[in-house]
Design an enzyme around this catalytic site. Structure first.
Site, PDB file in Angstrom:
ATOM      1  N   CYS A  70      71.496 -93.471 -12.767  1.00 19.14           N
ATOM      2  CA  CYS A  70      69.942 -93.379 -13.065  1.00 19.14           C
ATOM      3  C   CYS A  70      69.938 -92.255 -14.594  1.00 19.14           C
ATOM      4  O   CYS A  70      68.793 -92.286 -14.741  1.00 19.14           O
ATOM      5  CB  CYS A  70      69.156 -92.831 -12.044  1.00 19.14           C
ATOM      6  SG  CYS A  70      69.069 -94.138 -10.766  1.00 19.14           S
ATOM      7  N   HIS A 126      63.184 -87.965 -14.108  1.00 18.88           N
ATOM      8  CA  HIS A 126      63.693 -89.396 -13.336  1.00 18.88           C
ATOM      9  C   HIS A 126      62.906 -89.580 -12.119  1.00 18.88           C
ATOM     10  O   HIS A 126      62.885 -88.610 -11.094  1.00 18.88           O
ATOM     11  CB  HIS A 126      65.258 -89.546 -12.785  1.00 18.88           C
ATOM     12  CG  HIS A 126      65.604 -90.405 -11.995  1.00 18.88           C
ATOM     13  ND1 HIS A 126      65.125 -91.717 -12.284  1.00 18.88           N
ATOM     14  CD2 HIS A 126      66.151 -90.577 -11.049  1.00 18.88           C
ATOM     15  CE1 HIS A 126      65.581 -92.740 -11.445  1.00 18.88           C
ATOM     16  NE2 HIS A 126      66.400 -91.911 -10.761  1.00 18.88           N
ATOM     17  N   ASN A 130      61.758 -96.314  -8.049  1.00 22.46           N
ATOM     18  CA  ASN A 130      62.991 -95.901  -8.804  1.00 22.46           C
ATOM     19  C   ASN A 130      63.301 -96.948  -9.336  1.00 22.46           C
ATOM     20  O   ASN A 130      64.146 -97.850  -9.060  1.00 22.46           O
ATOM     21  CB  ASN A 130      64.129 -95.323  -7.895  1.00 22.46           C
ATOM     22  CG  ASN A 130      65.110 -94.604  -8.535  1.00 22.46           C
ATOM     23  OD1 ASN A 130      65.554 -95.095  -9.636  1.00 22.46           O
ATOM     24  ND2 ASN A 130      65.961 -94.002  -7.747  1.00 22.46           N
TER      25      ASN A 130
HETATM   26  O1  UT7 Z   1      68.000 -92.555  -8.150  1.00 20.55           O
HETATM   27  C1  UT7 Z   1      69.294 -91.872  -7.656  1.00 20.55           C
HETATM   28  C2  UT7 Z   1      68.704 -90.710  -6.912  1.00 20.55           C
HETATM   29  N1  UT7 Z   1      68.120 -91.062  -5.923  1.00 20.55           N
HETATM   30  C3  UT7 Z   1      67.366 -90.080  -5.292  1.00 20.55           C
HETATM   31  O2  UT7 Z   1      67.301 -89.224  -5.793  1.00 20.55           O
HETATM   32  C4  UT7 Z   1      66.994 -90.209  -3.903  1.00 20.55           C
HETATM   33  C5  UT7 Z   1      66.950 -88.849  -3.103  1.00 20.55           C
HETATM   34  N2  UT7 Z   1      66.742 -88.943  -1.686  1.00 20.55           N
HETATM   35  C6  UT7 Z   1      65.463 -89.388  -1.183  1.00 20.55           C
HETATM   36  O3  UT7 Z   1      64.472 -89.421  -1.863  1.00 20.55           O
HETATM   37  C7  UT7 Z   1      65.162 -89.146   0.410  1.00 20.55           C
HETATM   38  O4  UT7 Z   1      66.414 -88.574   0.914  1.00 20.55           O
HETATM   39  C8  UT7 Z   1      64.666 -90.464   0.895  1.00 20.55           C
HETATM   40  C9  UT7 Z   1      63.368 -90.988   0.545  1.00 20.55           C
HETATM   41  C10 UT7 Z   1      65.845 -91.616   0.647  1.00 20.55           C
HETATM   42  C11 UT7 Z   1      64.609 -90.488   2.612  1.00 20.55           C
HETATM   43  O5  UT7 Z   1      63.887 -89.467   2.719  1.00 20.55           O
HETATM   44  P1  UT7 Z   1      64.514 -88.071   3.823  1.00 20.55           P
HETATM   45  O6  UT7 Z   1      63.244 -87.329   4.110  1.00 20.55           O
HETATM   46  O7  UT7 Z   1      65.482 -87.489   3.299  1.00 20.55           O
HETATM   47  O8  UT7 Z   1      64.451 -89.086   5.291  1.00 20.55           O
HETATM   48  P2  UT7 Z   1      65.608 -89.153   6.058  1.00 20.55           P
HETATM   49  O9  UT7 Z   1      66.757 -89.877   5.386  1.00 20.55           O
HETATM   50  O10 UT7 Z   1      66.201 -87.638   6.335  1.00 20.55           O
HETATM   51  O11 UT7 Z   1      65.094 -89.912   7.139  1.00 20.55           O
HETATM   52  C12 UT7 Z   1      64.080 -89.227   8.164  1.00 20.55           C
HETATM   53  C13 UT7 Z   1      63.693 -90.102   9.147  1.00 20.55           C
HETATM   54  C14 UT7 Z   1      64.945 -91.139   9.706  1.00 20.55           C
HETATM   55  O12 UT7 Z   1      64.571 -91.099  11.213  1.00 20.55           O
HETATM   56  P3  UT7 Z   1      64.978 -90.146  12.206  1.00 20.55           P
HETATM   57  O13 UT7 Z   1      66.777 -90.127  12.286  1.00 20.55           O
HETATM   58  O14 UT7 Z   1      64.442 -88.828  11.976  1.00 20.55           O
HETATM   59  O15 UT7 Z   1      64.712 -90.692  13.634  1.00 20.55           O
HETATM   60  C15 UT7 Z   1      65.125 -92.298   9.077  1.00 20.55           C
HETATM   61  O16 UT7 Z   1      65.786 -93.333   9.979  1.00 20.55           O
HETATM   62  O17 UT7 Z   1      63.199 -91.388   8.614  1.00 20.55           O
HETATM   63  C16 UT7 Z   1      63.711 -92.770   8.771  1.00 20.55           C
HETATM   64  N3  UT7 Z   1      63.608 -93.493   7.811  1.00 20.55           N
HETATM   65  C17 UT7 Z   1      62.485 -94.379   7.792  1.00 20.55           C
HETATM   66  N4  UT7 Z   1      61.531 -94.655   8.466  1.00 20.55           N
HETATM   67  C18 UT7 Z   1      60.509 -95.370   8.075  1.00 20.55           C
HETATM   68  C19 UT7 Z   1      64.420 -93.807   6.939  1.00 20.55           C
HETATM   69  N5  UT7 Z   1      63.935 -94.725   5.999  1.00 20.55           N
HETATM   70  C20 UT7 Z   1      62.790 -95.045   6.567  1.00 20.55           C
HETATM   71  C21 UT7 Z   1      61.616 -96.046   6.061  1.00 20.55           C
HETATM   72  N6  UT7 Z   1      60.484 -95.987   7.151  1.00 20.55           N
HETATM   73  N7  UT7 Z   1      61.882 -96.724   4.976  1.00 20.55           N
END
Ligand code: UT7
Length: 330
Positions: A117, A255, A285
């Site tokens: 990106c 970004h 994104n």
């Molecule tokens: O462009 C390249 C660079 N990319 C980035 O910079 C992206 C960086 N990462 C992020 O923006 C975030 O990490 C995400 C938006 C991808 C995820 O957010 P997060 O707050 O880090 O969530 P997580 O992955 O720690 O997941 C938290 C919970 C999990 O459930 P449990 O284990 O707490 O029960 C996931 O399974 O949210 C769950 N989860 C979702 N729930 C509903 C993950 N994706 C989803 C979803 N809908 N789409």
């Protein structure tokens, strides 16, 4: 032509596909909710490329607009660089298809650049050096069709990405222009997308099960940590390189991966959120298209004015991170 004192951006352009994919539609595809997506990312909707469109057609549309807005004729360009992570073909390059669309076959060098990106920032960094060498303008494009590499069964990634293109013409400017820039990278396999190759029919490879590795894979929380640190380092480094304290940056184009990353950037830069452009809510994104797409909208809506010191900063797969500080020439 004499070597220019400064290299700046002469004009911007964008293209986004018509098809809007809302969070409500995603609720029907995977176990997610509009509320989760908005709260954790800021995204409300994203665009999805149509069946007749390609990364090259999006890039060419954005390029035409950038040329028109910069008052540069295609024949004046010395190079076309397309930053992309989702080329329509492994080869030929997307940039050569753009060259063809602009009627420039045989008259210049066109090539793709892949840097996650951060690709647009990388391409601009290179263009800055090309323009400085001979004063001729360079077309810099970011174009990505992430929807083609998205695993629509994986809720942790499919809600994040969108498609689109953004372009700028980099060229000599009498005033302002790029004050400082850098690119950086380091191997990190927490975000990747494997090339799909035909292991099933090659007599030289062990037979492979069909995998899902040619979809985007991301360890979200790990990449989140990297992203916040990368933006902080970029702000610190650009401030040091330019001698301009970060509080004096007038506008920040970061970004558009996640609104929470933008908020962390604003806190670190010690600037209010009003100084950051946000369109992650409308496009998600868009990878290499993200920064030029936000820049174009920020210029068009009057958020960036001549004389403003504007930071362009990106981070992504590789991992890569990069930034440039410009004094907007207008
Ligand atoms: O462009 C390249 C660079 N990319 C980035 O910079 C992206 C960086 N990462 C992020 O923006 C975030 O990490 C995400 C938006 C991808 C995820 O957010 P997060 O707050 O880090 O969530 P997580 O992955 O720690 O997941 C938290 C919970 C999990 O459930 P449990 O284990 O707490 O029960 C996931 O399974 O949210 C769950 N989860 C979702 N729930 C509903 C993950 N994706 C989803 C979803 N809908 N789409």
């Amino acid at each position: 032509m004499a070597h220019p004192a400064r290299v700046g951006i002469l004009g911007t352009g964008v293209y986004v596909p018509e098809r809007v994919l809302t969070n409500a539609e995603l609720e029907k595809l995977v176990d997610t909710s509009d509320q989760w997506i908005r709260e954790r990312t800021g995204i409300r909707e994203r665009r999805i490329i149509g069946p007749e469109e390609t990364v090259a057609t999006m890039a060419a549309a954005a390029a035409r607009q950038a040329l028109e807005n910069s008052g540069i004729e295609p024949g004046q360009l010395s190079h076309i660089i397309v930053a992309t992570n989702s080329p329509d073909y492994l080869y030929p390059a997307v940039a050569i298809r753009v060259q063809d669309a602009l009627g420039l076959n045989g008259s210049l060098g066109a090539f793709d650049l892949q840097a996650g990106c951060s690709g647009f920032n990388y391409a601009l960094y290179l263009a800055e050096r090309l323009v400085a060498a001979d004063g001729r303008p360079v077309l810099v494009i970011g174009s990505d069709a992430n929807s083609r590499f998205t695993d629509w069964r994986d809720r942790s990634t499919c809600v994040l990405f969108g498609d689109g293109a953004g372009a700028v013409v980099a060229g000599p400017v009498a005033q302002g222009g790029i004050l400082a820039s850098f690119v950086a990278s380091s191997l990190n396999m927490k975000l990747y997308c494997e090339t799909e190759f035909n292991a099933e029919v090659s007599p030289f490879l062990p037979r492979q099960e069909t995998t899902r590795r040619h979809y985007i894979y991301m360890d979200g929380p790990e990449i989140f940590k990297f992203a916040v640190n990368a933006v902080k380092e970029a702000i610190r480094r650009i401030s040091e390189m330019s001698g301009i304290p970060r509080e004096e940056f007038d506008y920040l184009i970061i970004h558009q991966a996640n609104n929470r990353i933008l908020e962390a950037a604003a806190r670190f830069a010690k600037v209010p959120m009003e100084k950051l452009y946000v369109n992650v809510d409308r496009y998600g994104n868009t990878s290499a298209a993200s920064v030029p797409l936000a820049l174009h909208e920020a210029v068009l809506s009057g958020h960036i004015k001549p004389g403003d010191k504007v930071l362009l900063c990106s981070f992504g797969a590789g991992v890569t991170w990069a930034a440039a500080l410009l004094e907007w020439s207008g």
